[in-house]
Each structure stands twice: as C-alpha cells, then as structure tokens.
Motif scaffolding. Structure first.
Motif, PDB file in Angstrom:
ATOM      1  N   TYR A  17       1.057  -1.306   0.140  1.00 37.03           N
ATOM      2  CA  TYR A  17      -0.082   0.121   0.032  1.00 37.03           C
ATOM      3  C   TYR A  17       0.915   1.413  -0.010  1.00 37.03           C
ATOM      4  O   TYR A  17       1.719   1.325   0.866  1.00 37.03           O
TER       5      TYR A  17
ATOM      6  N   GLY B 201     -11.184   3.449  10.746  1.00 40.66           N
ATOM      7  CA  GLY B 201     -11.186   4.019   9.209  1.00 40.66           C
ATOM      8  C   GLY B 201     -11.837   3.035   8.439  1.00 40.66           C
ATOM      9  O   GLY B 201     -12.064   1.745   9.001  1.00 40.66           O
ATOM     10  N   SER B 202     -12.423   3.501   7.321  1.00 40.44           N
ATOM     11  CA  SER B 202     -13.352   2.387   6.612  1.00 40.44           C
ATOM     12  C   SER B 202     -12.403   1.303   5.945  1.00 40.44           C
ATOM     13  O   SER B 202     -12.879   0.324   5.402  1.00 40.44           O
TER      14      SER B 202
ATOM     15  N   PHE C 229      -9.949   1.153  -5.425  1.00 42.89           N
ATOM     16  CA  PHE C 229      -9.048   1.507  -4.224  1.00 42.89           C
ATOM     17  C   PHE C 229      -8.147   0.475  -4.007  1.00 42.89           C
ATOM     18  O   PHE C 229      -8.291  -1.104  -4.005  1.00 42.89           O
TER      19      PHE C 229
ATOM     20  N   CYS D 238     -17.287   0.367  -5.694  1.00 46.28           N
ATOM     21  CA  CYS D 238     -16.725   1.752  -4.991  1.00 46.28           C
ATOM     22  C   CYS D 238     -17.252   3.130  -6.107  1.00 46.28           C
ATOM     23  O   CYS D 238     -16.899   3.005  -7.151  1.00 46.28           O
TER      24      CYS D 238
ATOM     25  N   ASN E  46     -12.372   5.318  -6.586  1.00 51.59           N
ATOM     26  CA  ASN E  46     -10.808   5.754  -6.315  1.00 51.59           C
ATOM     27  C   ASN E  46     -10.236   4.711  -7.254  1.00 51.59           C
ATOM     28  O   ASN E  46     -10.054   3.725  -7.093  1.00 51.59           O
TER      29      ASN E  46
ATOM     30  N   ASP F 148     -19.098   0.914  -1.401  1.00 57.15           N
ATOM     31  CA  ASP F 148     -17.906   1.890  -0.901  1.00 57.15           C
ATOM     32  C   ASP F 148     -18.263   3.286  -1.302  1.00 57.15           C
ATOM     33  O   ASP F 148     -17.897   3.597  -2.484  1.00 57.15           O
TER      34      ASP F 148
ATOM     35  N   ALA G 223     -17.061   6.229   0.227  1.00 50.36           N
ATOM     36  CA  ALA G 223     -15.945   6.990   1.034  1.00 50.36           C
ATOM     37  C   ALA G 223     -16.218   8.435   0.498  1.00 50.36           C
ATOM     38  O   ALA G 223     -15.932   9.326   1.243  1.00 50.36           O
ATOM     39  N   TYR G 224     -16.377   8.738  -0.686  1.00 42.92           N
ATOM     40  CA  TYR G 224     -16.536  10.112  -1.062  1.00 42.92           C
ATOM     41  C   TYR G 224     -17.982  10.553  -1.579  1.00 42.92           C
ATOM     42  O   TYR G 224     -18.280  11.437  -2.100  1.00 42.92           O
TER      43      TYR G 224
ATOM     44  N   SER H  80     -13.035  10.393   7.113  1.00 38.80           N
ATOM     45  CA  SER H  80     -11.717  10.583   6.647  1.00 38.80           C
ATOM     46  C   SER H  80     -11.657  11.787   5.559  1.00 38.80           C
ATOM     47  O   SER H  80     -10.709  12.557   5.511  1.00 38.80           O
ATOM     48  N   LYS H  81     -12.618  12.037   4.918  1.00 40.17           N
ATOM     49  CA  LYS H  81     -12.443  12.723   3.913  1.00 40.17           C
ATOM     50  C   LYS H  81     -13.480  14.045   3.923  1.00 40.17           C
ATOM     51  O   LYS H  81     -12.931  15.066   4.378  1.00 40.17           O
TER      52      LYS H  81
ATOM     53  N   ARG I  17      -8.886   8.210  12.025  1.00 36.86           N
ATOM     54  CA  ARG I  17      -9.305   6.868  11.856  1.00 36.86           C
ATOM     55  C   ARG I  17     -10.570   6.512  12.311  1.00 36.86           C
ATOM     56  O   ARG I  17     -10.950   5.685  13.350  1.00 36.86           O
ATOM     57  N   VAL I  18     -11.549   6.728  11.571  1.00 35.37           N
ATOM     58  CA  VAL I  18     -13.064   6.494  12.205  1.00 35.37           C
ATOM     59  C   VAL I  18     -13.744   6.042  10.685  1.00 35.37           C
ATOM     60  O   VAL I  18     -13.975   7.104   9.740  1.00 35.37           O
TER      61      VAL I  18
HETATM   62  N1  PMP Z   1     -12.586   3.488   0.417  1.00 37.68           N
HETATM   63  C1  PMP Z   1     -12.051   4.318  -0.391  1.00 37.68           C
HETATM   64  C2  PMP Z   1     -12.644   4.109  -2.031  1.00 37.68           C
HETATM   65  C3  PMP Z   1     -11.032   5.063  -0.312  1.00 37.68           C
HETATM   66  O1  PMP Z   1     -10.581   6.107  -1.220  1.00 37.68           O
HETATM   67  C4  PMP Z   1     -10.548   5.187   1.045  1.00 37.68           C
HETATM   68  C5  PMP Z   1      -9.345   6.196   1.152  1.00 37.68           C
HETATM   69  N2  PMP Z   1      -8.319   6.268   0.287  1.00 37.68           N
HETATM   70  C6  PMP Z   1     -11.005   4.259   2.122  1.00 37.68           C
HETATM   71  C7  PMP Z   1     -12.066   3.525   1.675  1.00 37.68           C
HETATM   72  C8  PMP Z   1     -10.590   4.472   3.274  1.00 37.68           C
HETATM   73  O2  PMP Z   1     -10.794   5.552   3.972  1.00 37.68           O
HETATM   74  P1  PMP Z   1     -10.359   5.547   5.523  1.00 37.68           P
HETATM   75  O3  PMP Z   1      -9.718   4.206   6.036  1.00 37.68           O
HETATM   76  O4  PMP Z   1      -9.607   6.606   6.045  1.00 37.68           O
HETATM   77  O5  PMP Z   1     -11.872   5.563   6.069  1.00 37.68           O
END
Ligand code: PMP
Length: 353
Positions: free
Chosen positions: A14, A85-86, A111, A154, A158, A185, A187-188, A217-218, A226-227
């Motif tokens: 990673y 973190g996710s 991702f 996703c 990403n 997923d 995340a965004y 996180s975003k 980290r949640v």
């Molecule tokens: N899913 C996707 C698509 C991501 O881009 C990221 C972070 N790069 C994550 C999950 C994980 O994010 P985090 O662990 O910070 O919640």
C-alpha cells in the motif's frame, strides 16, 4: 528465523501519498484526497476534552457515536458498525467471509487496499476491468460464481472519480445472489452532485445483502484519527462488529466523530466549496486539452500512460504531491484554491500531450 505466511512475500504494497516540497519551499499535498481545511475548533475542543480521559480505555461499543450515526441516517443502532477507518471495516468485512476458496469481486483499477486486504484475509481477488474509467457492473455480475462471497462497488471510484448510476446499480443488484454481500464503498459520497447516483443508505434498506461503507476521513476531515463505519442489516453489522479488534476506535476519534456530526452543516459547506473548486480544476484542465473523466469525488483522474511518472515529477518540482500509478495515470486531489492554481499551472507547463 520466524516463519511467516507465504502470502506476505507477495503482498501488494500500500503506497500512501507523501508530501513533497517544491523548489520555492512550498508544499501542497494533493495525493491522499484529504480535506484541505484545518479541523473545526469545536472538533479540536471535543478531542481536547476526550484527551483528559486518555488513561482510560475507550468505549468498546462506541455507543455515543453509533447512536449519533443511527440518528443521522434514521436507521436502527443495530445497523451500524464502526472501525478504525473504513479501510479497517473493509478488512473486517473480508474477515467475515474469508474461508478457503472464497472470492471477492471488485473493479480494477479501484481502491488500492482491496487486493491487499483480500490477500491478507486469504480471499481470492477477481478483478473486473473498468470500461471508460467506470465500473462495468454487467461484467461484475457475470463474474459471480458459487465461490463469490463479497463484491465491492466503489462509487465514486477511487482513483477515477466515476460513479455507478441508479438504473445500472439496480439491474446489477437484482442479478447478484442473495448470499453474496455487496458493499457500496461510498468514501466520497458527500461530494456527489449527480442526481442519478443513488444514496447507498436508501439502497441497502430493502436489500439484506447490501451494505454501505462510509468514512469520517474525507468530507469530515478526520483522516488522522481513523473512523469509518458500515451501515447494513443486523446480521451484516453484527458480523463486522465481531471481527473488530477490541477498542479499535480510540476515544479521541469517537469524540471527534460525534463532534463532527454535530457540526455537519459547517463541514458540508466546506464540501460545497471543494465541489466548486472541482469544477474549476476540471474545466481548467479540459481547457488545456486534457481528457478528464467527469468526477463526483474530491479528486480528478488524468490518464497519462507512460508519461505518468514524469507528470508527478513535474508537479513535485512545484511542491504539488499527486498520486501516480505508473504506466496508467495520476490522481490529483482537489486542494485549496492556491494549491489548485499551482496544480493547473504545472499541468499547463507539462502539456496535455
Ligand atoms: N474507500 C475508498 C474508496 C478510499 O479511497 C479510501 C481512502 N483512500 C477508503 C475507503 C479508506 O478510508 P479511511 O480508512 O480513511 O476511512
């Protein structure tokens, strides 16, 4: 010499985004899709208060945060599961299905952690190539076998920023067997403005095999704490909770997340500003002749092929860190207006090719 699992020898690395410093001393980190804003004072204050109790273990069940999330989304508390973190929740999900022979399907490129976590959990990765930088949900449904246990979708993806729209997602979910867990997923998600992109929290509601993955996180700017969380039906959320390492979500992170939900209006205003900057950056790049796929996330994707690493070096010279994927392209986060200006100038100097 201790003996380790064979999988460790071939584990994909990673590669976290790193900051760079330009020749004039400036530094803009556009490599990890972080929020460009400093933390809100109310959130910093909540962390400071929590820190006074840091000699105590955190609440292992994250009751306050779970209730706040359940209230925020109008779902039962039993439908919420948390992780550090996710990415950790994604790991927990793979642990829940990781039996010999199990397969996980995901789009590629997507991702970077998916293949890493799958290998670690002993789950076989089945990668379905993107088409026009977007998920090919038909091909992903066709890739399902009797060994498939989990599918990651996703959206926004990403690193390409592309999304899966409601009609294609519905057709896809209708085809996936009910004993296969589909994880959206998101995340965004907070950056999505396309009205045809479904909200996973609505989608999961009447599908027992669908769950949503989100993060603080975003958009909420808590990457350093980290949640992340999952919203899914009770058996899914319960399985994820069982795979959580005790006390994984620390007390400061729980306090910051609760405070962030309380300050959500302010945070979403910031998201709105990033969305405006995203349009400015993409329009600027298009005007320079770049082919930039439409993005619903807080980053843009430049398919540079063999020019990728040279582009990253050109940006680094101006202090802009981007995330290059050698031979493929570069992902560039939307930063502050100043950072975005520097990026646009670097991209123009490099040339769209
Ligand atoms: N899913 C996707 C698509 C991501 O881009 C990221 C972070 N790069 C994550 C999950 C994980 O994010 P985090 O662990 O910070 O919640």
């Amino acid at each position: 010499m201790p003996r380790f699992r064979l999988v460790l020898e071939e584990l994909p690395a990673y590669r976290p985004g790193k900051a760079v410093v330009g020749s004039d001393g400036r530094s803009f980190k556009l490599s990890s899709n972080e929020s460009p804003y400093d933390p809100l004072p109310s959130v910093v204050e909540a962390v400071a208060v929590a820190a006074r109790e840091m000699h105590r273990y955190p609440d292992p069940a994250c009751v306050g945060l779970t209730e706040a999330l359940a209230g925020r989304y109008g779902v039962p508390v039993e439908h919420v599961a948390l992780g550090a973190g996710s990415v950790t929740v994604a790991q927990q999900l793979l642990e829940t299905v990781g039996e010999p022979g199990a397969e996980v399907i995901y789009a590629w490129r997507s991702f970077e952690a998916y293949p890493l976590l799958a290998d670690l959990a002993g789950v076989t990765s089945v990668r379905v190539p993107l088409v026009d930088e977007a998920h090919d949900l038909e091909a992903m449904a066709a890739a399902v076998t009797s060994r498939t246990r989990l599918i990651f979708v996703c959206s926004p993806n990403n690193p390409t920023g592309t999304v899966s729209r409601a009609d294609e997602l519905t057709a896809f979910l209708d085809r996936v067997p009910e004993d296969v867990l589909v994880v959206l997923d998101e995340a965004y998600h907070e950056y999505v403005r396309d009205a045809d992109v479904p909200d996973g929290v609505r989608v999961y509601a009447d599908r027992p095999n669908v769950a949503v993955l989100r993060t603080f996180s975003k958009a909420y700017g808590l990457a350093g704490l980290r949640v992340g969380y999952l919203i899914g039906h009770e058996p899914v959320a319960a399985a994820v909770r069982k795979t959580m390492v005790p006390f994984a979500v620390n007390a400061l992170a729980q306090a910051a997340a609760v405070a962030s939900l309380a300050a959500e209006d302010q945070l979403l205003e910031r998201v709105e500003a990033v969305v405006k900057e995203r349009a400015r950056v993409r329009d600027g790049l298009l005007g320079q002749g770049w082919a930039v796929p439409p993005t619903e996330a807080n980053f843009v994707w430049l398919r540079l092929g063999e020019r990728t690493m040279a582009f990253a070096e050109r940006c680094a010279a101006d202090g802009v860190a981007v995330r290059p994927f050698a031979g493929e392209g570069a992902r560039v986060s939307i930063g502050s207006p100043e950072a975005n200006d520097v990026l646009l100038a670097a991209a123009e100097a490099f040339g769209a090719g």
